[in-house]
Design a protein around this motif. Structure first.
Motif, PDB file in Angstrom:
ATOM      1  N   PHE B 507     -46.001  51.065  17.879  1.00 41.70           N
ATOM      2  CA  PHE B 507     -44.816  50.024  17.746  1.00 41.70           C
ATOM      3  C   PHE B 507     -45.372  48.645  17.855  1.00 41.70           C
ATOM      4  CE2 PHE B 507     -41.087  48.174  19.123  1.00 41.70           C
ATOM      5  CZ  PHE B 507     -39.916  48.661  18.666  1.00 41.70           C
ATOM      6  N   ILE B 508     -46.194  48.385  18.645  1.00 41.90           N
ATOM      7  CA  ILE B 508     -46.794  46.964  18.822  1.00 41.90           C
ATOM      8  C   ILE B 508     -47.327  46.393  17.549  1.00 41.90           C
ATOM      9  CG2 ILE B 508     -48.481  45.459  19.951  1.00 41.90           C
ATOM     10  CD1 ILE B 508     -47.682  47.214  22.435  1.00 41.90           C
ATOM     11  N   ASN B 509     -48.259  47.331  16.848  1.00 41.26           N
ATOM     12  CA  ASN B 509     -48.747  46.896  15.637  1.00 41.26           C
ATOM     13  C   ASN B 509     -47.545  46.418  14.468  1.00 41.26           C
ATOM     14  OD1 ASN B 509     -51.269  47.666  16.539  1.00 41.26           O
ATOM     15  ND2 ASN B 509     -51.346  49.732  15.814  1.00 41.26           N
ATOM     16  N   LEU B 510     -46.509  46.931  14.638  1.00 43.22           N
ATOM     17  CA  LEU B 510     -45.361  46.747  13.851  1.00 43.22           C
ATOM     18  C   LEU B 510     -45.143  45.324  13.736  1.00 43.22           C
ATOM     19  CD1 LEU B 510     -42.761  49.233  13.887  1.00 43.22           C
ATOM     20  CD2 LEU B 510     -44.436  49.135  12.277  1.00 43.22           C
ATOM     21  N   MET B 511     -45.350  44.530  14.690  1.00 42.47           N
ATOM     22  CA  MET B 511     -44.878  43.016  15.197  1.00 42.47           C
ATOM     23  C   MET B 511     -45.952  42.007  15.161  1.00 42.47           C
ATOM     24  SD  MET B 511     -42.728  44.015  18.542  1.00 42.47           S
ATOM     25  CE  MET B 511     -43.748  44.237  20.139  1.00 42.47           C
ATOM     26  N   THR B 512     -47.248  42.697  15.437  1.00 41.35           N
ATOM     27  CA  THR B 512     -48.175  41.752  15.904  1.00 41.35           C
ATOM     28  C   THR B 512     -48.341  40.745  14.716  1.00 41.35           C
ATOM     29  OG1 THR B 512     -49.272  43.502  16.901  1.00 41.35           O
ATOM     30  CG2 THR B 512     -50.629  41.905  16.320  1.00 41.35           C
TER      31      THR B 512
END
Lengths: 672, 526
Positions: B507-512
């Motif tokens: 999930f975090i990778n989506l927005m980084t």
């Protein structure tokens, strides 16, 4: 062997989790609600942790790390991993052993409870969290498991939530711990932002490279230690632990005596090398103050579990103090020995409570020695260990700590002499209150004849753990030399590491190198041993004089020192103080906020709506009365004139001629 | 230009306007077929979930978005309004411009999930269902559109359009004081909308598209300093007018978040709204405010964003602590959760005010997590209210033994809400605090804000104690445990909460990359 250390710790970690999930979801469908599964899984886990321990002893430290998640281009990397070193491998055994014995003990103790299944699943959750805390090699993950043990502790303290006291105790434990945890978390933030890592080894490397130093390093150390203050029930956050005794007694043994409360000590030991001189001073004094306060309270308590609880706090203070004075390995050693004998004491207390049908007040007991011989003898051995009587494990670890405090005072001088003084006086008080408890509960004549008559020795499922734990409280387990642990395996394995700040000086503290400290320790060893023996002997003797031989009338003495007695009986009024200050203040400010929100902030909103409504009502009226009034007035005026002038419009030519003549006459006179 | 068309229409248009198709179908179903209406209404959120999964699978997480159209994905650009202007030279040119990046994708996923959960929770509505579901679907379209729009005008249309169904949903299907709450909600948000509109118009007239030389509503163009005429109203850097415009825009968004002192519509709206609408309100609507700040205010006014970080952090701190204190004093379960929302949205604001990558990550993640967690909490309030017809915290006791499944569900949500590690909100809250701590200007405020962690635990545990512990009052002897439909609406959310708590990286990778780009814009790093 590599695979053993790579995968076995994970298996050990997940076994109790499996037990938790299995029981939570399928417990009702299993025979006996699955208790035998939980118990056997834990014993398997104990065996596995012994394998890990021996593997470690052969191959040495092993650490394994994977990426957990990261933010952006590698600069913010969160890892997860575990480490098997002397601390964690020993802790694995301690946690699994005590958890296994407590599981076994609980089978009978909790028999017939409506929430039997829930109880065992919670134990699994706790053991999982505790093992995670022990295994991790990274401070953030430690915080994660730290909170999880807090939750399982919350659930188990409040296990009998139908009654008000456990509810309050559970809530109190969680919130008080949270206070310490906020400090812990702030400490983690300082570390992460200055060093960019959570892994212990990287943190220490960064500090060695000088990336975090001075006041900020001291602050980081103290803040991390705040977590320990909460979890290990140190002054001033110690108030939750006595209340936590509302939980089932085996839980008290496992969580609130042997393992979870020792997590703070474990954390302090892990970060020992990065604690600056001032931080260590803080640690030392917190530990000493805690040990002292709680020992003075334990003397007057009448609830068997409360006495043990305050004794736990006091011993935890010892451990913290030991780490503070620079003897980390002794603190950890005491943690291990204490875990076994205190678990034994709590389980014997459980056995007594079970046998006496839920009596906890020692004034109702007496003479139990005859009715419950196994319980009595195991209690006696564990009490010897706690008091530091020779040939017990407690003697070894406690003496080491007292020697360490003496060495510490000899190095630093001045005010630091108060530390060994506190240490020795606490040793005396401990011996006194433990034998007071033992004498009142087990010796003499029964005070409550009816309860006594129905009392019975506990079944084998309960006494077996007691016997094993009592056996583990003897010196041979840790060292073959009954008066010194130095040559024993545990002290050979666990050496206090050299501090990263060796040679630095704080306000009153000088961190000396290990060689110098060891030298001082050798000098202190025998004096400390004889002194502590004498003091413990004195404490025991006094207890016999007061309570067994009754040479002194305790009642009268109590009357004489009534204020002091009350001060101790009421636990130094800490709860009352917190109620009157922090809690009242928070509740008042919360009510005030709600009032402000309702009346003022929302009042402005509603007020402006009202003003708008009135304005619109006003402008409506204005529109209706004035603007429209003007329009209507104009219309009316015209109409009025029309009304008048209509009179002239008669349609008769004679009238018009008459007005014409009349007009001409008027005009004539006007312009004449 | 349409990327990723399905049947010739862009996927974003599908996901936004699917509910409108649903509305059209519902209109032709006679009122009496209540079951059909329910199930038809349910199909469309499910389709939206499927589409958002398609989005997720085709999403390239390395493209940043934020201010460059070429790094946005699933872009649709069509000329929408194109008329010659009468008063000034040139034409009014408004595009139908949609696209998503790492900030909007989590919100779209959240909206589709909450939209579905909301329909399930709506099954307890027994009055004029046809009208209800039509308005409900309309609401979902408005929310989806807000998160997809990249043109200010389009954004504003979606933003305002959603007020209408919300007003009726609260005003008709709400509780006792529903009319008061509905009007308050409508007027308050509308009031904020005016400030937004003024700023948007100001931006429009200050802009000059470097390519066409015309005024524009295109957000991405407006983010380019070269597209703002230096001699215009909002030209230059760090002028008072720009600060004023930022504040005006901020007020519009702040009312939605809601940020102290603009928050008082929220407790009223929540208490009066039906369960499903509370879920939507807390789950999605509040995020539109904080989303707007990140999507519009920050990149268009980076100078003002930096200047206002400190005041914003103060407001965030007030939200966190004051919200928690107010929550503690409540006697109504739903009101307590409403105030806890205020407190938790404070974390989002703190992350936004930090101006750091980790803080922004935390803010977006916290928006998502708060959406899922609070949805479960409001659903739980609804579950107990449906059975007992009261929400008084002091009316209950001992429900843990009476409703063990319900207890299990709510205790996970409660612990998630107080930031227990292993559950999603822990990670987002930690990020927010790390971000706030990293920014030296707001460090002290961040430290004070950590008090919120303690207060949160206090009121949540107190709530657990009052409702679930102790002995069951006799009047609730007949109360039943949570049923299948209610489990279906809560358990998936709980799974999301647990999974994201343990494995947050996908999930975090989506927005980084988007978040890093936003940081670059604010601090002029590119």
């Amino acid at each position: 062997m590599d695979y053993t250390l790579k995968y076995l710790p994970l298996v050990i970690l997940l076994v109790p989790m499996f037990s938790f999930l299995l029981l939570a979801f399928f417990g009702n469908k299993l025979p006996r609600k699955g208790d035998f599964i939980a118990v056997s899984l834990l014993f398997i886990n104990l065996a596995l942790s012994l394998i890990v321990f021996f593997a470690f002893a052969q191959t040495g430290k092993y650490s394994y790390t994977v990426d957990w998640f990261n933010l952006g281009k590698g600069n913010l990397n969160f890892t997860a991993g575990f480490v098997i070193d002397e601390l964690s491998s020993i802790m694995l055994i301690v946690v699994n052993a005590i958890s296994a014995f407590v599981h076994l003990f609980s089978v009978k103790y909790m028999e017939g409870d409506a929430k039997y299944k829930k109880y065992f699943s919670y134990l699994g959750l706790f053991t999982f969290s505790m093992l995670g805390l022990v295994l991790t090699n990274n401070v953030l993950l430690m915080y994660v498991f730290w909170e999880l043990v807090g939750v399982s502790s919350y659930l188990l303290i409040g296990f009998w939530y139908e009654k008000p006291a456990p509810q309050e105790a559970a809530k109190k434990a969680f919130i008080v711990n949270r206070v310490g945890d906020v400090g812990f978390f702030l400490g983690i933030m300082i570390i992460f932002l200055t060093l960019g890592t959570f892994t212990f080894t990287d943190i220490f490397a960064g500090i060695e490279a000088g990336k975090l130093q001075g006041g900020l390093l001291t602050a980081a150390g103290i803040l991390l230690f705040c977590g320990a203050i909460g979890k290990s029930a140190q002054f001033p956050l110690h108030v939750w632990l006595p209340d936590a005794m509302e939980g089932p007694t085996p839980v008290s043994a496992l969580i609130h005596a042997a393992t979870m409360v020792a997590a703070g000590v474990y954390l302090t030991a892990r970060i020992f090398v990065m604690l600056s001189a001032d931080a260590l001073t803080f640690v030392t004094f917190i530990g000493a103050i805690t040990a002292f306060i709680s020992a003075t309270i334990a003397i007057t308590q009448n609830d068997i579990k409360k006495v043990l609880a305050y004794s736990t706090i006091s011993q935890l203070g010892y451990m913290i103090m030991a780490i503070g004075v620079g003897a980390m390995s002794f603190g950890m050693f005491h943690l291990v020995t204490h875990a076994f004998f205190k678990a034994c004491l709590f389980l014997t207390a459980g056995s007594v409570i079970f046998g006496m049908h839920h009596v906890q007040d020692i004034r109702e007991m007496g003479g139990l020695r005859k009715k419950m011989p196994i319980t009595y003898w195991t209690f006696l051995i564990a009490t010897f260990a706690l008091c530091g009587v020779p040939f017990t494990s407690g003697f070894l670890s406690k003496d080491s700590i007292l020697a360490a405090t003496m060495a510490f005072a000899n190095i630093n001088g001045g005010i630091t002499y108060i530390i060994p003084i506190i240490g020795f006086s606490v040793a005396g008080m401990t011996a006194f209150y433990m034998f007071r408890l033992l004498i009142i509960a087990f010796l003499g004549e029964p005070r409550n004849k009816e309860k006594y008559d129905h009392c019975h020795e506990s079944p084998i499922q309960m006494t077996l753990p007691l016997i094993i734990l009592a056996a583990l409280s003897t010196f041979v387990v840790f060292s073959f030399n009954p008066i010194g642990a130095d040559s024993g395996w545990i002290m050979q394995m666990m050496k206090t590491p050299e501090s990263l700040l060796t040679g630095t000086k704080g306000m009153i503290y000088h961190i000396v190198d290990r060689a110098e400290y060891t030298e001082m320790l050798h000098h202190a060893h025998y004096p400390a041993m004889f002194l502590s023996l004498a003091i413990a002997g004195l404490g025991i003797l006094l207890a016999y004089v007061f309570y067994h031989w009754k040479k002194v009338d305790v009642e009268k003495l109590t009357e004489k020192i009534k204020p002091l007695y009350n001060f101790s009986l009421n636990k130094w009024y800490f709860d009352e103080l917190y109620d009157a200050t922090v809690i009242s203040f928070t509740m008042a400010i919360s009510r005030l906020s709600a009032w402000v929100d309702n009346k003022i902030v929302d009042g402005v909103v509603n007020g402006s709506a009202t003003v708008t409504r009135w304005t619109s009502f006003g402008s409506g009226k204005f529109d209706n009365v004035v603007v429209d009034g003007l329009v209507n007035f104009t219309g009316g005026l015209v109409g009025f004139f029309g009304l008048i002038f209509r009179k002239f419009q008669t349609g008769k030519i004679q009238t018009y001629i008459m007005f014409l003549v009349f007009g001409i006459i008027v005009l004539y006179f006007m312009f004449r | 230009m349409v990327q990723f068309p399905i049947l010739g229409i862009g996927i974003l248009s599908w996901i936004v306007f699917l509910p409108v198709i649903g509305m059209l179908i519902l209109i032709f179903i006679p009122k009496a077929y209540e079951k059909t209406i329910k199930y038809v209404a349910m199909i469309f959120p499910i389709l939206q979930i499927i589409l958002s999964v398609v989005l997720l699978m085709n999403y390239n997480k390395d493209l940043a978005g934020i201010n460059k159209l070429e790094s946005f994905q699933f872009v649709e650009k069509l000329s929408w309004i194109n008329i010659p202007a009468l008063i000034w030279d040139g034409t009014i040119n408004i595009d139908y411009l949609m696209g998503i990046d790492g900030i909007s994708l989590p919100m779209i996923i959240l909206t589709s999930i909450i939209g579905f959960v909301g329909v399930l929770a709506s099954f307890s509505i027994k009055r004029n269902e046809k009208g209800y579901y039509i308005l409900y679907l309309f609401l979902v379209t408005g929310m989806m559109g807000t998160f997809c729009a990249l043109d200010l005008f389009l954004f504003f249309v979606f933003w305002e359009i959603m007020l209408l169904p919300m007003y009726f949903l609260i005003g008709i299907w709400g509780g006792e004081r529903r009319e008061y709450a509905a009007i308050k909600f409508f007027l308050y948000t509308f009031f904020g909308g005016i400030f937004m509109l003024i700023t948007i118009i100001g931006l429009y007239f200050s802009s000059k598209d470097p390519v066409t030389g015309l005024h524009t509503f295109n957000m991405l163009t407006l983010m380019n300093p070269a597209a703002i005429d230096p001699n215009s109203l909002l030209g230059g850097v760090g002028t008072n007018l720009r600060y004023l415009a930022f504040v005006a825009l901020f007020i519009g968004f702040a009312i939605k978040v809601p940020i102290f002192p603009f928050h008082t519509w929220l407790p009223d709206a929540h208490v009066e709204a039906p369960t499903a609408i509370s879920v939507i309100l807390a789950g999605v609507l509040l995020k539109m405010g904080s989303y707007g700040i990140m999507r519009i205010s920050y990149p268009i006014f980076p100078d003002a964003a930096v200047w206002f970080m400190y005041p914003m952090a103060i407001l965030a701190m007030i939200n966190i602590i004051y919200g928690a204190l107010c929550a503690m004093a409540q006697k109504d379960f739903k009101k307590l959760i409403a105030y806890s929302s205020i407190s938790h949205m404070g974390y989002v604001m703190l992350g936004i005010a930090s101006g750091t990558a980790i803080g922004f990550n935390g803010a977006v993640f916290q928006m998502f997590n708060h959406g899922t967690i609070t949805a479960v909490l409001f659903l739980s309030v609804g579950i107990i209210y449906d059975r007992a017809h009261t929400r008084g915290l002091y009316d209950f006791g001992g429900l843990a033994n009476k409703m063990p499944k319900y207890f299990a569900v709510i205790i996970i949500a409660f612990f998630a809400s107080i930031g227990l590690p292993g559950l999603s909100a822990f990670i987002s809250e930690s990020f927010v605090f790390l971000g706030g701590f990293k920014n030296e200007t707001i460090r002290v405020l961040t430290i004070i804000s950590t008090l919120g962690i303690i207060l949160n635990a206090a009121y949540i545990l107190w709530t657990i104690q009052r409702i679930f512990f102790g002995t069951l009052p006799e009047k609730w002897n007949e109360i039943t445990d949570i049923n299948g439909r209610e489990l279906l609406s809560t358990v998936p959310l709980l799974l999301i909460i647990i999974i994201l708590g343990i494995f947050p990286s996908p999930f975090i990778n989506l927005m980084t990359s988007s978040v890093n780009q936003l940081v670059n814009i604010i601090w002029h790093l590119n």
